[in-house]
Write an enzyme that holds these catalytic residues in place. Structure first.
Site, short mmCIF file in Angstrom:
data_model
loop_
_atom_site.label_atom_id
_atom_site.label_comp_id
_atom_site.label_asym_id
_atom_site.label_seq_id
_atom_site.Cartn_x
_atom_site.Cartn_y
_atom_site.Cartn_z
N GLY A 64 7.43 -3.11 4.47
CA GLY A 64 6.86 -1.84 4.95
C GLY A 64 5.37 -1.57 4.90
O GLY A 64 4.51 -2.61 4.92
N GLY A 65 5.13 -0.14 4.80
CA GLY A 65 3.76 0.29 4.52
C GLY A 65 3.15 -0.55 3.28
O GLY A 65 1.76 -0.64 3.12
N GLY A 108 -22.05 -22.34 24.15
CA GLY A 108 -21.89 -21.04 23.22
C GLY A 108 -21.45 -21.47 21.82
O GLY A 108 -21.90 -20.82 20.74
N ALA A 109 -20.74 -22.59 21.70
CA ALA A 109 -20.28 -22.87 20.37
C ALA A 109 -21.48 -23.27 19.63
O ALA A 109 -21.30 -22.88 18.40
CB ALA A 109 -18.99 -24.06 20.45
C1 HXC Z 1 14.25 3.21 -5.18
C2 HXC Z 1 14.74 0.85 -5.05
C3 HXC Z 1 14.08 0.54 -4.16
C4 HXC Z 1 13.31 1.88 -3.39
C5 HXC Z 1 14.95 -1.04 -4.60
N1 HXC Z 1 15.49 -0.10 -5.37
N2 HXC Z 1 14.18 -0.72 -3.88
N3 HXC Z 1 14.95 2.10 -5.84
N4 HXC Z 1 13.47 2.97 -4.11
N5 HXC Z 1 12.77 1.39 -2.33
C6 HXC Z 1 16.38 -0.36 -6.62
C7 HXC Z 1 17.79 -0.57 -6.15
O1 HXC Z 1 18.25 0.58 -6.11
C8 HXC Z 1 18.26 -1.38 -7.56
O2 HXC Z 1 18.67 -0.52 -8.26
C9 HXC Z 1 16.99 -2.11 -7.82
O3 HXC Z 1 15.93 -1.42 -7.29
C10 HXC Z 1 17.12 -3.50 -7.73
O4 HXC Z 1 17.22 -3.69 -6.17
P1 HXC Z 1 18.32 -4.53 -5.58
O5 HXC Z 1 18.69 -4.18 -4.17
O6 HXC Z 1 19.68 -4.68 -6.26
O7 HXC Z 1 17.77 -5.76 -5.66
P2 HXC Z 1 17.57 -7.24 -4.47
O8 HXC Z 1 19.01 -7.52 -4.08
O9 HXC Z 1 16.82 -8.23 -4.99
O10 HXC Z 1 16.98 -6.55 -3.27
C11 HXC Z 1 15.68 -6.26 -3.08
C12 HXC Z 1 15.10 -5.39 -2.15
C13 HXC Z 1 16.15 -4.33 -1.81
C14 HXC Z 1 15.15 -6.41 -0.77
C15 HXC Z 1 13.86 -5.00 -2.22
O11 HXC Z 1 16.43 -3.62 -2.87
C16 HXC Z 1 15.77 -3.23 -0.62
O12 HXC Z 1 15.99 -3.57 0.58
N6 HXC Z 1 15.25 -2.18 -0.83
C17 HXC Z 1 14.62 -1.16 -0.03
C18 HXC Z 1 13.55 -1.63 0.67
C19 HXC Z 1 13.18 -0.59 1.55
O13 HXC Z 1 13.40 -0.27 2.33
N7 HXC Z 1 12.21 0.11 0.94
C20 HXC Z 1 11.36 1.42 1.72
C21 HXC Z 1 10.43 0.53 2.46
S1 HXC Z 1 9.79 1.94 3.26
P3 HXC Z 1 19.64 -0.63 -9.24
O14 HXC Z 1 19.84 0.73 -10.24
O15 HXC Z 1 20.97 -0.80 -8.43
O16 HXC Z 1 19.36 -1.67 -10.24
C22 HXC Z 1 8.16 1.88 2.59
C23 HXC Z 1 7.26 2.77 3.28
C24 HXC Z 1 5.86 2.75 2.74
O17 HXC Z 1 8.07 1.05 1.74
C25 HXC Z 1 4.94 3.30 3.42
C26 HXC Z 1 3.37 3.24 2.85
C27 HXC Z 1 2.44 3.61 3.60
#
Ligand code: HXC
Length: 510
Positions: free
Chosen positions: A171-172, A406-407
């Protein structure tokens, strides 16, 4: 309470903070083949130099009962330390704490490190491994990202900023690394994408694995987002240390020179025959770069992307120089969109950080075709000339063979502000290659006339002498002397002063 008890209490809290998300999460991190944030920092920095900030910071979120789930440090390990005895600032996402997700409080920790690095003129290194915005925090987390991007942009060109992607980065969150100078990735362990495979499938119906979409090799070879590919985290961390050895700490400093043991007058007889007489026969430009560099060592950047241009650092006489070279061994060294972007960004980096530029030229021209034209080769190619003209660092050009059209102009010609222009006797500085010229000028001639015209054109134009007569080439040199001549040119120009007219900033063709 006596002092001993107070100290013990502190040490217990300190130890607990170092465990991040706890033993189980650490085991899970290790089981996935990744190190913890602290292990990474330990490996990156000189032993015993890490000074940690904000170890006891916790989040202030109360959504989803988060007030009952606080971890000291809140998923970022940050501070400063030394690399080869030089000060650097560093922060690492701790995946064991809420998946390394970004909260407003840990974003503030990052911003503190960024601000201190900028104020104190030291590089900043980001070790990314995060699930992105902390979902529980909503807009606060987004605010944190915005604050980080702001600092990335303000610090650009003032201090080197280096990112390593050591796990997920989605994402971001990708935009902070993208705003830094260099991105390292680990093969099969790190991923970057603005939208992941599931969203891609839902929106475009494309089925793609996360490795194909945003794995380390994809970003190093196809997208050009990443600059370095390591097979292990250790390789990446050692790569960062090495990269920093070529860089100054900030834009007001020069790179600390290294003691040279390699003879600065060393000649290499192999260079006399490296470049084939036939302009259509390729050779590997990296052989030349390695031949002339101190200890024959070339630190290449983006080796898997746009291989028709080669960029990287060498030391010559102990001083860092940035190399921009056409690569005849790949697509005949032609300039295309990706090569233009690769070269232009590197030229600008070197210019930001007082690193002289050496251009090694053997280029048949820009790549023709609808794909290139429709994707904007005009706009992208213009970046090279813009970057060279704007650059005020010493600029040295050596024409090896083809320098057509040009290059020729854009690859740091005299008229675009190059300081020292050298050529081999084999250089062909002309509007175009002999065959192309004859095909146009003698379109209706018979074969015999064409053959004669080709010989005449080759004799009169396919050489460095016309350019040398006009002073566009300062010196024609023998290939074997290349190392000595480049070092001389760097010495001649090392106190160069050129200042561009004052402006807010130019309007580069992006
Ligand atoms: C809060 C999060 C989290 C998040 C993961 N966790 N991502 N908690 N916010 N964004 C937590 C999980 O709940 C889990 O907690 C622990 O971290 C480990 O995650 P797992 O899923 O068990 O690990 P894994 O299987 O290795 O997968 C990792 C992952 C997946 C691929 C990153 O967790 C995932 O898809 N997370 C969400 C990604 C996402 O969509 N993020 C938001 C993007 S939007 P527990 O307690 O169970 O251990 C964004 C906008 C930003 O970022 C914009 C900026 C301009």
């Amino acid at each position: 309470m006596d002092n001993n008890k107070i100290y013990e209490e502190f040490l217990a809290k300190d130890k607990a903070a170092e465990l991040g998300g706890g033993e189980k999460k650490i085991e899970k991190q290790h089981a996935s083949g990744r190190m913890t944030a602290r292990e990474r920092i330990e490996m990156l920095l000189d032993k015993g130099t890490f000074v940690e900030f904000d170890k006891f910071v916790t989040h202030r979120c109360t959504n989803f009962d988060m007030q009952d789930n606080k971890v000291p440090g809140d998923g970022i390990v940050s501070g400063c330390g030394k690399i080869d005895g030089r000060q650097v600032y560093v922060y690492a996402y701790d995946f064991t704490v809420f998946g390394g997700s970004l909260s407003i409080t840990n974003a503030n920790k990052i911003v503190k490190v960024q601000t201190m690095a900028l104020k104190n003129g030291a590089p900043v290194i980001a070790l990314n491994d995060s699930g992105g915005a902390r979902i529980q925090e909503g807009i606060d987390s987004l605010t944190g990202y915005a604050n980080i991007f702001f600092q990335n942009t303000i610090a650009s060109g003032v201090i080197p900023q280096i990112s390593a992607i050591l796990g997920p980065c989605a994402g971001g969150a990708c935009y902070s690394p993208a705003l830094t100078d260099f991105i390292f990735m680990v093969n099969e362990k790190s991923h970057m994408f603005v939208t992941g495979p599931d969203v891609v499938k839902a929106v475009t119906h494309e089925e793609v694995t996360k490795e194909e979409l945003g794995g380390a090799y994809t970003h190093n070879s196809k997208s050009g987002v990443a600059h370095f590919l390591g097979n292990t985290e250790e390789e990446v961390l050692m790569g960062i240390r090495e990269l920093l050895s070529f860089l100054p700490s900030n834009n007001l400093e020069d790179v600390p020179p290294r003691a040279v043991t390699d003879d600065i007058n060393r000649e290499d007889e192999r260079l006399q025959t490296l470049i084939p007489a036939d302009p259509n026969v390729p050779y590997d430009i990296k052989e030349l770069i390695e031949s002339v560099a101190d200890d024959n060592y070339f630190f290449e950047i983006m080796p898997h992307f746009a291989k028709n241009v080669v960029i990287g650092f060498v030391r010559l006489g102990g001083r860092t120089a940035g190399i921009v070279a056409n690569q005849p061994a790949f697509l005949a060294g032609v300039l295309d969109i990706d090569a233009s972007d690769k070269a232009a960004r590197f030229i600008r980096f070197c210019d930001c950080f007082n690193i002289p530029l050496i251009t090694l030229e053997d280029v048949p021209g820009f790549l023709p075709g609808c794909t290139q034209e429709h994707n904007g080769i005009i706009r992208h190619g213009a970046k090279i000339v813009y970057a060279y003209v704007e650059a005020t660092v010493p600029k040295i050009t050596l024409i090896l063979r083809k320098a057509y059209g040009g290059a020729y102009i854009v690859m740091s010609s005299k008229q675009t502000g190059s300081d020292i222009n050298l050529a081999y006797p084999s250089a062909e500085i002309a509007v175009m290659g002999a065959q192309g010229a004859v095909n146009i000028l003698y379109r209706n001639a018979d074969e015999e006339e064409k053959e004669k015209a080709l010989e005449e054109y080759t004799a009169n134009f396919a050489n460095p002498y016309q350019a040398a007569e006009k002073g566009y080439i300062d010196e024609i040199i023998m290939p074997r002397q290349t190392r000595k001549k480049l070092i001389q040119a760097l010495e001649m120009t090392q106190n160069k002063i050129r200042v561009n007219p004052h402006k807010k900033h130019g309007n580069m063709p992006l």
